[in-house]
Design a protein around this motif. Structure first.
Motif, short mmCIF file in Angstrom:
data_model
loop_
_atom_site.label_atom_id
_atom_site.label_comp_id
_atom_site.label_asym_id
_atom_site.label_seq_id
_atom_site.Cartn_x
_atom_site.Cartn_y
_atom_site.Cartn_z
N ALA A 96 -6.71 -11.49 8.37
CA ALA A 96 -5.36 -11.50 8.85
C ALA A 96 -4.41 -11.73 7.55
O ALA A 96 -3.23 -11.30 7.94
N VAL A 97 -4.78 -12.07 6.59
CA VAL A 97 -3.70 -12.19 5.30
C VAL A 97 -4.14 -11.22 4.15
O VAL A 97 -3.18 -11.09 3.26
N ALA A 98 -5.35 -10.49 4.28
CA ALA A 98 -5.37 -9.65 3.09
C ALA A 98 -4.65 -8.30 3.45
O ALA A 98 -4.97 -7.71 4.39
N PRO A 99 -3.86 -7.98 2.33
CA PRO A 99 -2.99 -7.10 2.43
C PRO A 99 -3.87 -5.57 2.15
O PRO A 99 -4.85 -5.63 1.73
N ALA A 100 -3.21 -4.43 2.57
CA ALA A 100 -3.82 -3.02 2.11
C ALA A 100 -4.35 -2.92 0.70
O ALA A 100 -3.26 -3.51 -0.15
N GLY A 101 -5.43 -2.55 0.35
CA GLY A 101 -5.95 -2.56 -1.05
C GLY A 101 -6.63 -3.61 -1.24
O GLY A 101 -7.04 -3.74 -2.48
N GLU A 150 -2.45 1.91 15.54
CA GLU A 150 -1.05 1.12 15.21
C GLU A 150 -0.74 1.16 13.72
O GLU A 150 0.49 1.04 13.31
N ALA A 151 -1.80 1.97 13.07
CA ALA A 151 -1.28 2.04 11.73
C ALA A 151 -0.20 3.11 11.11
O ALA A 151 0.02 4.02 11.64
N ALA A 152 0.51 2.72 10.24
CA ALA A 152 1.81 3.44 9.93
C ALA A 152 1.67 4.48 8.66
O ALA A 152 2.38 5.10 8.21
N SER A 153 0.22 4.10 8.21
CA SER A 153 -0.08 5.12 6.95
C SER A 153 -1.33 5.29 6.87
O SER A 153 -2.15 4.65 7.50
N GLY A 154 -1.70 6.29 6.02
CA GLY A 154 -3.49 6.49 6.08
C GLY A 154 -3.90 5.67 4.68
O GLY A 154 -3.55 4.93 4.23
N GLY A 155 -5.09 5.85 4.38
CA GLY A 155 -5.89 5.55 3.44
C GLY A 155 -7.40 5.63 3.69
O GLY A 155 -7.85 6.64 3.76
N SER A 156 -7.99 4.56 3.37
CA SER A 156 -9.35 4.52 3.67
C SER A 156 -9.90 2.97 4.02
O SER A 156 -9.36 2.11 3.70
#
Length: 310
Positions: A96-101, A150-156
């Protein structure tokens, strides 16, 4: 001699009076603030007690990882702000609190919760013995869901090392691990599931209904329905070095345009076929071990004609 706290008669600006009896103040950490109580003085204005700001608590360990420890759950601690540095009692609280990356490390133990990964750029890495166990009377409740709709961007997204045990009554979308179609912005996101041990007593082990999903070095076994299901024209990826065994129906079901590659895997001792291929575009490589299945090795073929029923 015992002293009784002195009452304070305060006259406020509006002419009203109030009798206040100072009481010992205790901080969140149980430290007495008697000195602060002693500093209260009569004032024509409402009283305010100045408290020192609580110490800053880090949500990560010294390496910047979000750590989940079942011992914290056993102690009844659910608020990460009330726990030691970098320690969370549930996987969900850390995510819940861990950001992308971010990297979330899961210590050994059984976590009775539903886990949702909803943003790209997350690594969820489990120690041996980390189990997500979800048993519910409600339908359509997967134990682990990677939902980037609902993701606004890609990644992995990388998830490794988890054991997943599941039971939830339903027919369609009854999966222990579920990957629904991602948003258009996240359509190129690569989801890697590695070193998992998955079983469902009510449905299928892994259901991929869209996106690029790779399952590596994992075991999917003893499921009531299929081991793996890739369903729909956007469901793609690969299954490499996996064991799909002792599932009541098929080890692998590919249908409705799904296009994963099944390579170097064992499809053994399933109740129906090792692989059932229905209107799909995937491939079943020659290097797979397919034996001991109740109705045969492979049923149907993909559109490129690689495989025929045996």
């Amino acid at each position: 001699a015992r002293h009784t706290p002195m009452a304070i008669l305060t006259v406020f600006a509006a002419g009203t009076t109030a009798i206040l009896t100072p009481a010992p103040l205790v901080s969140r950490r149980g430290v007495s603030l008697a000195a602060a109580s002693a500093s209260l003085l009569p004032s024509p204005l409402p009283l305010h007690t100045a408290l020192a700001a609580p110490p800053r608590i880090s949500l990560t360990d010294r390496s910047g990882n979000y750590v989940v420890d079942i011992q914290k759950a056993a102690a009844g601690l659910e608020d990460p702000l009330a726990e030691p540095e970098g320690a969370f009692s549930t996987i969900s609280a850390a995510l819940a609190v861990a950001p992308a990356g971010s990297t979330v490390l899961v210590r050994a133990g059984t976590y009775t919760e539903r886990v949702f990964v909803t943003r790209p750029g997350i690594q969820l890495l489990a120690e041996p013995g980390a189990v997500v166990a979800w048993r519910s009377d409600k339908p359509y409740e997967a134990a682990l869901t990677v939902d980037l709709s609902e993701a606004a961007s890609g990644g992995s997204v990388t998830i490794s090392g988890l054991t997943v045990r599941h039971s939830s009554p339903s027919i369609a979308q009854n999966y222990a691990v579920y990957v629904p179609p991602p948003s258009r912005a996240a359509s190129a996101t690569k989801v890697e599931l590695r070193d998992l041990d998955v079983s469902s007593s009510s449905g299928s082990g892994l259901g991929v209904e869209g996106g690029d999903v790779t399952l590596l070095s994992s075991k999917v076994h003893d499921c009531r329905n299929h081991g793996l299901v890739f369903l729909g024209p956007t469901a793609r990826g690969a299954v490499r070095g996996c064991e799909l065994a002792k599932n009541k129906l098929n080890g692998v079901l590919l249908r409705d345009g799904a296009s994963p590659a099944i390579e170097g895997s064992r499809l053994v001792n399933n109740g129906a076929y090792g692989a059932s291929l229905i209107d799909c575009r995937g491939s079943l490589a020659a290097g797979n071990e397919i034996r001991g299945n109740g109705k045969g090795g492979v049923s149907g073929e993909c559109d490129d004609g690689d495989d025929a029923a045996v």
